[in-house]
Design a protein around this motif. Sequence first.
Motif, PDB file in Angstrom:
ATOM      1  N   LEU A 170       0.355  -1.591   0.314  1.00 15.07           N
ATOM      2  CA  LEU A 170       0.694   0.093  -0.078  1.00 15.07           C
ATOM      3  C   LEU A 170       0.822   1.301   0.027  1.00 15.07           C
ATOM      4  O   LEU A 170       1.919   1.264   0.554  1.00 15.07           O
ATOM      5  N   SER A 171       0.422   2.457  -1.043  1.00 16.68           N
ATOM      6  CA  SER A 171       1.537   3.500  -0.942  1.00 16.68           C
ATOM      7  C   SER A 171       0.207   4.632   0.368  1.00 16.68           C
ATOM      8  O   SER A 171      -0.200   4.622   0.642  1.00 16.68           O
ATOM      9  N   ASP A 172       0.828   5.490   0.867  1.00 16.47           N
ATOM     10  CA  ASP A 172       1.107   6.644   1.545  1.00 16.47           C
ATOM     11  C   ASP A 172      -0.287   7.288   0.987  1.00 16.47           C
ATOM     12  O   ASP A 172      -1.049   7.464   2.033  1.00 16.47           O
ATOM     13  N   GLN A 173      -0.321   7.152  -0.297  1.00 11.66           N
ATOM     14  CA  GLN A 173      -1.987   7.882  -0.886  1.00 11.66           C
ATOM     15  C   GLN A 173      -2.639   6.708  -0.901  1.00 11.66           C
ATOM     16  O   GLN A 173      -3.545   7.277  -0.404  1.00 11.66           O
ATOM     17  N   ASP A 174      -2.620   5.883  -0.975  1.00  7.86           N
ATOM     18  CA  ASP A 174      -3.445   4.719  -0.636  1.00  7.86           C
ATOM     19  C   ASP A 174      -4.128   4.642   0.853  1.00  7.86           C
ATOM     20  O   ASP A 174      -4.807   4.506   0.861  1.00  7.86           O
ATOM     21  N   MET A 175      -3.248   4.866   1.661  1.00  9.03           N
ATOM     22  CA  MET A 175      -3.812   5.329   2.987  1.00  9.03           C
ATOM     23  C   MET A 175      -4.035   5.696   3.201  1.00  9.03           C
ATOM     24  O   MET A 175      -4.940   6.343   3.927  1.00  9.03           O
ATOM     25  N   GLN A 176      -3.714   7.830   2.843  1.00 11.25           N
ATOM     26  CA  GLN A 176      -4.952   8.299   3.152  1.00 11.25           C
ATOM     27  C   GLN A 176      -6.358   8.091   2.037  1.00 11.25           C
ATOM     28  O   GLN A 176      -7.421   8.793   3.261  1.00 11.25           O
ATOM     29  N   ARG A 177      -6.126   7.596   1.618  1.00 14.43           N
ATOM     30  CA  ARG A 177      -7.474   7.575   0.696  1.00 14.43           C
ATOM     31  C   ARG A 177      -8.429   6.006   1.650  1.00 14.43           C
ATOM     32  O   ARG A 177      -9.365   6.516   2.038  1.00 14.43           O
ATOM     33  N   LEU A 178      -8.109   5.262   2.176  1.00 19.94           N
ATOM     34  CA  LEU A 178      -8.605   4.044   2.818  1.00 19.94           C
ATOM     35  C   LEU A 178      -8.823   4.794   4.314  1.00 19.94           C
ATOM     36  O   LEU A 178     -10.380   4.441   5.211  1.00 19.94           O
ATOM     37  N   GLN A 179      -8.066   6.266   4.928  1.00 20.77           N
ATOM     38  CA  GLN A 179      -8.839   6.159   6.005  1.00 20.77           C
ATOM     39  C   GLN A 179      -9.517   7.603   6.042  1.00 20.77           C
ATOM     40  O   GLN A 179     -10.499   7.942   6.836  1.00 20.77           O
ATOM     41  N   GLN A 180     -10.381   7.604   5.178  1.00 19.12           N
ATOM     42  CA  GLN A 180     -11.567   8.852   4.448  1.00 19.12           C
ATOM     43  C   GLN A 180     -12.656   7.396   4.598  1.00 19.12           C
ATOM     44  O   GLN A 180     -13.359   8.075   4.464  1.00 19.12           O
ATOM     45  N   VAL A 181     -12.278   6.527   3.962  1.00 23.91           N
ATOM     46  CA  VAL A 181     -13.727   5.448   3.677  1.00 23.91           C
ATOM     47  C   VAL A 181     -13.741   4.237   4.783  1.00 23.91           C
ATOM     48  O   VAL A 181     -15.102   3.834   4.763  1.00 23.91           O
ATOM     49  N   LEU A 182     -12.874   4.021   5.565  1.00 20.46           N
ATOM     50  CA  LEU A 182     -12.834   2.806   6.134  1.00 20.46           C
ATOM     51  C   LEU A 182     -13.813   3.405   7.543  1.00 20.46           C
ATOM     52  O   LEU A 182     -14.891   2.277   8.304  1.00 20.46           O
ATOM     53  N   PRO A 183     -13.855   4.400   7.683  1.00 20.19           N
ATOM     54  CA  PRO A 183     -14.594   4.916   9.211  1.00 20.19           C
ATOM     55  C   PRO A 183     -16.069   4.708   9.179  1.00 20.19           C
ATOM     56  O   PRO A 183     -16.540   3.520   9.246  1.00 20.19           O
ATOM     57  N   LEU A 184     -16.340   5.011   7.850  1.00 20.96           N
ATOM     58  CA  LEU A 184     -17.857   4.907   7.512  1.00 20.96           C
ATOM     59  C   LEU A 184     -17.775   3.453   6.726  1.00 20.96           C
ATOM     60  O   LEU A 184     -19.445   2.396   7.479  1.00 20.96           O
TER      61      LEU A 184
END
Length: 262
Positions: free
Chosen positions: A150-164
Motif C-alpha cells: 500500500l502506498s501512502d496515498q492508498d492509506m490516505q484514501r483508505l482512512q477516508q472510507v474505512l470509518p464509514l
Amino acid sequence: MSDIFPPRLLPRDDVAELAAAVVRPDFATQLLAYIRSAADIANFGTFYVADMSRPAPVLSIWAGEMSSYWFNRNASVILANDLLMQSILERIRAAQGGGLFIERWRPAPDDPISPIYARDQVIERVTVSSYSERVGFQSFFLRGKASGWLSDQDMQRLQQVLPLAHELIGLRHRIVGATSFNRTTGGQASALREQDAGPFGDLTPREAEVCDLAVRGMSVAGTALQLGVAENTIRTLRRRAYGKLGVHSATQIATLILQAQG
C-alpha cells in the motif's frame, strides 16, 4: 396556482446506496466495492465479539477473492491460536472509549499467521477496531501480493472510507445479526424448546425467540426493534432465559444448541 409539485426521481449517491444495502444479502460485496474505490483490497472480513467481558470472537462477515470455505477455515485456525486471538482482543481493547483504532501491519516471517497469508498471497493488512457497550469489532482489509505494498496515498484514501465502512458493519450487526450465526444456528433454540430438549424445554416461546436472535449476534436494540417491544423487556427476557439455561452469553447458548443437536 397549485403549490403541489410533481414527484421526481431522487438518485442515491454512492454512500446512500451503500447505506441502503446494509440489510441486503449482498451488503459485504457492495461494501468491498466501496472500499476498493480507495485502494485495491483483495479481501475483507470482521471479527465480532458480542461481550468483551467474556470474549469469544467469531468471523461474522466477509467478502473478496477468497472463498467462504477458506475464510472460515482461516478464521478457525486464527481463533484456535491463543496468541493470535489475544492479538485481536488487544486491538479491540485499544479502542475502548468509543473511538476507532486503525493499524497497518505486515507479518514477520516467524509470525504464526505468516503461513496463512503466504498461502493466500496476502502481503499486508489494515485493521479497524472499535469497542462500545461491551461489544467489540475488528474489521480487517487484506492487500494481495499482486498489488504490491500500500502506498501512502492508498492509506490516505483508505482512512477516508474505512470509518464509514466499519460503522456500517456495526450497524448491520445491530439490525441483522452476525452472518456466521445466521448460517449455523438459525432458530434452533425455539425448535429445541418445542422438542422439550433439556433446559430449552423450560423456556417460554418469547424467551426462546430472544435466545435465537442473541445467538445470531443481534443486539438488545436490534432484538427490540424486530420483536416490537421495549429494550428493557428484551433485557428481562434474556436474563430469565440465561438463568434457565445456566449460561452467561450467546456464545454459550450456541454451544448448548450444538450439544443438544448431538
